[in-house]
Design a protein around this motif. Structure first.
Motif, PDB file in Angstrom:
ATOM      1  N   CYS A 136       0.793  -1.239   0.000  1.00  0.00           N
ATOM      2  CA  CYS A 136       0.000   0.000   0.000  1.00  0.00           C
ATOM      3  C   CYS A 136       0.821   1.283   0.000  1.00  0.00           C
ATOM      4  N   GLY A 137       2.089   1.228   0.382  1.00  0.00           N
ATOM      5  CA  GLY A 137       2.837   2.471   0.519  1.00  0.00           C
ATOM      6  C   GLY A 137       2.355   3.248   1.731  1.00  0.00           C
ATOM      7  N   THR A 138       2.696   4.517   1.756  1.00  0.00           N
ATOM      8  CA  THR A 138       2.321   5.352   2.896  1.00  0.00           C
ATOM      9  C   THR A 138       1.138   6.245   2.535  1.00  0.00           C
ATOM     10  N   SER A 139       0.687   7.025   3.497  1.00  0.00           N
ATOM     11  CA  SER A 139      -0.472   7.893   3.287  1.00  0.00           C
ATOM     12  C   SER A 139      -0.085   9.131   2.488  1.00  0.00           C
ATOM     13  N   THR A 140      -1.062   9.681   1.771  1.00  0.00           N
ATOM     14  CA  THR A 140      -0.877  10.894   0.987  1.00  0.00           C
ATOM     15  C   THR A 140      -1.647  12.042   1.625  1.00  0.00           C
ATOM     16  N   GLU A 141      -1.338  13.258   1.201  1.00  0.00           N
ATOM     17  CA  GLU A 141      -2.061  14.409   1.737  1.00  0.00           C
ATOM     18  C   GLU A 141      -3.544  14.344   1.370  1.00  0.00           C
ATOM     19  N   ALA A 142      -3.845  13.923   0.140  1.00  0.00           N
ATOM     20  CA  ALA A 142      -5.245  13.838  -0.279  1.00  0.00           C
ATOM     21  C   ALA A 142      -6.007  12.842   0.596  1.00  0.00           C
ATOM     22  N   TRP A 143      -5.372  11.707   0.883  1.00  0.00           N
ATOM     23  CA  TRP A 143      -6.020  10.706   1.721  1.00  0.00           C
ATOM     24  C   TRP A 143      -6.250  11.230   3.135  1.00  0.00           C
ATOM     25  N   ASN A 144      -5.235  11.880   3.711  1.00  0.00           N
ATOM     26  CA  ASN A 144      -5.394  12.386   5.070  1.00  0.00           C
ATOM     27  C   ASN A 144      -6.428  13.500   5.162  1.00  0.00           C
ATOM     28  N   ARG A 145      -6.487  14.353   4.138  1.00  0.00           N
ATOM     29  CA  ARG A 145      -7.530  15.387   4.152  1.00  0.00           C
ATOM     30  C   ARG A 145      -8.914  14.758   4.108  1.00  0.00           C
ATOM     31  N   HIS A 146      -9.049  13.713   3.308  1.00  0.00           N
ATOM     32  CA  HIS A 146     -10.338  13.019   3.216  1.00  0.00           C
ATOM     33  C   HIS A 146     -10.698  12.342   4.532  1.00  0.00           C
ATOM     34  N   LYS A 147      -9.708  11.710   5.168  1.00  0.00           N
ATOM     35  CA  LYS A 147     -10.001  10.916   6.358  1.00  0.00           C
ATOM     36  C   LYS A 147     -10.006  11.730   7.647  1.00  0.00           C
ATOM     37  N   TYR A 148      -9.023  12.617   7.784  1.00  0.00           N
ATOM     38  CA  TYR A 148      -8.852  13.336   9.054  1.00  0.00           C
ATOM     39  C   TYR A 148      -9.214  14.816   8.968  1.00  0.00           C
ATOM     40  N   GLY A 149      -9.377  15.327   7.747  1.00  0.00           N
ATOM     41  CA  GLY A 149      -9.743  16.726   7.583  1.00  0.00           C
ATOM     42  C   GLY A 149      -8.565  17.656   7.408  1.00  0.00           C
ATOM     43  N   ALA A 150      -7.350  17.159   7.588  1.00  0.00           N
ATOM     44  CA  ALA A 150      -6.153  17.990   7.438  1.00  0.00           C
ATOM     45  C   ALA A 150      -4.959  17.086   7.182  1.00  0.00           C
ATOM     46  N   ALA A 151      -3.912  17.675   6.580  1.00  0.00           N
ATOM     47  CA  ALA A 151      -2.735  16.866   6.243  1.00  0.00           C
ATOM     48  C   ALA A 151      -1.435  17.652   6.302  1.00  0.00           C
ATOM     49  N   MET A 152      -1.448  18.848   6.864  1.00  0.00           N
ATOM     50  CA  MET A 152      -0.238  19.649   6.904  1.00  0.00           C
ATOM     51  C   MET A 152       0.878  18.896   7.628  1.00  0.00           C
ATOM     52  N   PRO A 153       2.083  18.868   7.057  1.00  0.00           N
ATOM     53  CA  PRO A 153       3.166  18.134   7.722  1.00  0.00           C
ATOM     54  C   PRO A 153       3.517  18.688   9.092  1.00  0.00           C
ATOM     55  N   GLU A 154       3.210  19.965   9.329  1.00  0.00           N
ATOM     56  CA  GLU A 154       3.492  20.562  10.640  1.00  0.00           C
ATOM     57  C   GLU A 154       2.312  20.420  11.595  1.00  0.00           C
ATOM     58  N   GLY A 155       1.191  19.843  11.113  1.00  0.00           N
ATOM     59  CA  GLY A 155      -0.005  19.746  11.924  1.00  0.00           C
ATOM     60  C   GLY A 155      -0.119  18.427  12.664  1.00  0.00           C
ATOM     61  N   PRO A 156      -1.282  18.162  13.260  1.00  0.00           N
ATOM     62  CA  PRO A 156      -1.456  16.961  14.076  1.00  0.00           C
ATOM     63  C   PRO A 156      -1.718  15.692  13.275  1.00  0.00           C
TER      64      PRO A 156
END
Length: 281
Positions: free
Chosen positions: A140-160
């Motif tokens: 599967c590889g690792t998570s992407t920003e698009a996936w994290n925004r969809h799942k968690y609502g945010a994906a900034m590398p400096e964020g939670p």
């Protein structure tokens, strides 16, 4: 900044004194310098031999160049770590982890003890020398920003809720690499299996206290992101700390059981040895 904090740094000398006063502060998530000072050194390893010791924060990342023959132990102390790993030939970073060959050459898609991490050049970059977890993923590889925004609502590398791809890119940039240089990663401590119908099933963790050890067969650039697996079904961002310890050891060579385990592995290790010997490694 509070007025008191501002007063402590309102001149160059005050700022210097304030910075020096913080020199002894530590964090639970930090490299241990020197490595021998690690409070978590494995009991079967002499602290004086350590060359890298670090606790990677949940949602954090790390990177290091290590010598050929280095043994790297990744530990999951809580059962919630997920180490997404990419390795490169540190001498020529155009040679990097090839997940397809890593599955194809040993005729085994599931990572476990003795499994090689291969490059696209037919050489073994690292060997999974030991494994007490058995819960890993090379699909599967690792998570992407698009996936994290969809799942968690945010994906900034400096964020939670940072994405693994963003953290691996931050590590890669420090070594002159870019997004185009990032291949798919492998993941340790959170497992995936293929169902009979071809779907992926997340198997989670084997539990707290498991570890894997990677043996560097060439000088390696190692990138690690510690983030939730993209198939983790939990709706919240769950990941635990990851411990890393490395020390000098001996690469796989003639006479080792792995070297002659199969014709395909024999050729891959020969290719690796040929490259290393030509460069005096």
């Amino acid at each position: 900044m509070t007025p008191a904090d501002q007063h402590q740094t309102d001149t160059v000398l005050a700022a210097r004194d304030d910075a020096r006063a913080r020199a002894g502060q530590t964090s639970a998530w930090m490299p241990y310098l020197p490595a021998s000072s690690s409070p978590h050194c494995p009991v079967d390893v002499d602290p004086a031999t350590l060359t890298w010791a670090e606790t990677v924060a949940p949602g954090g990342y790390t990177h290091k160049i290590v010598a050929r023959g280095t043994r790297i132990r990744l530990e999951d102390p809580t059962g919630e770590a997920c180490a997404h790993v990419v390795v490169y030939n540190a001498l020529e970073t155009v040679e990097r982890l090839n997940v397809a060959d890593t599955q194809k050459i040993p005729w085994q898609a599931y990572l476990g003890a003795g499994h090689p991490l291969l490059s696209g050049d037919g050489r073994v970059l690292a060997t999974l020398a030991s494994d007490t977890s058995g819960h890993h993923d090379a699909f599967c590889g690792t998570s992407t920003e698009a996936w994290n925004r969809h799942k968690y609502g945010a994906a900034m590398p400096e964020g939670p809720t940072p994405a693994g791809s963003s953290l691996l890119l931050k590590a890669a940039v420090k070594h002159g690499l870019s997004a185009r240089d990032l291949p798919p990663s492998v993941s340790f401590f959170q497992g995936v299996r293929v169902d009979p119908d071809g779907d992926f099933s997340w198997t989670g963790s084997a539990g707290a206290g498991t570890s894997v050890e990677l043996l560097a067969e060439l000088p390696l650039l190692v990138l690690v992101a510690n983030v939730p697996h993209p198939l983790d079904p939990r709706p919240v961002y769950v990941v635990g700390p990851l411990r890393v310890h490395a020390w000098r050891s001996t690469p796989t060579g003639p006479g080792d059981e792995r070297f002659d385990a199969t014709p395909e592995l024999h050729r891959a290790y020969l290719n690796t040895l040929d490259y290393a010997e030509a460069r005096g490694l």
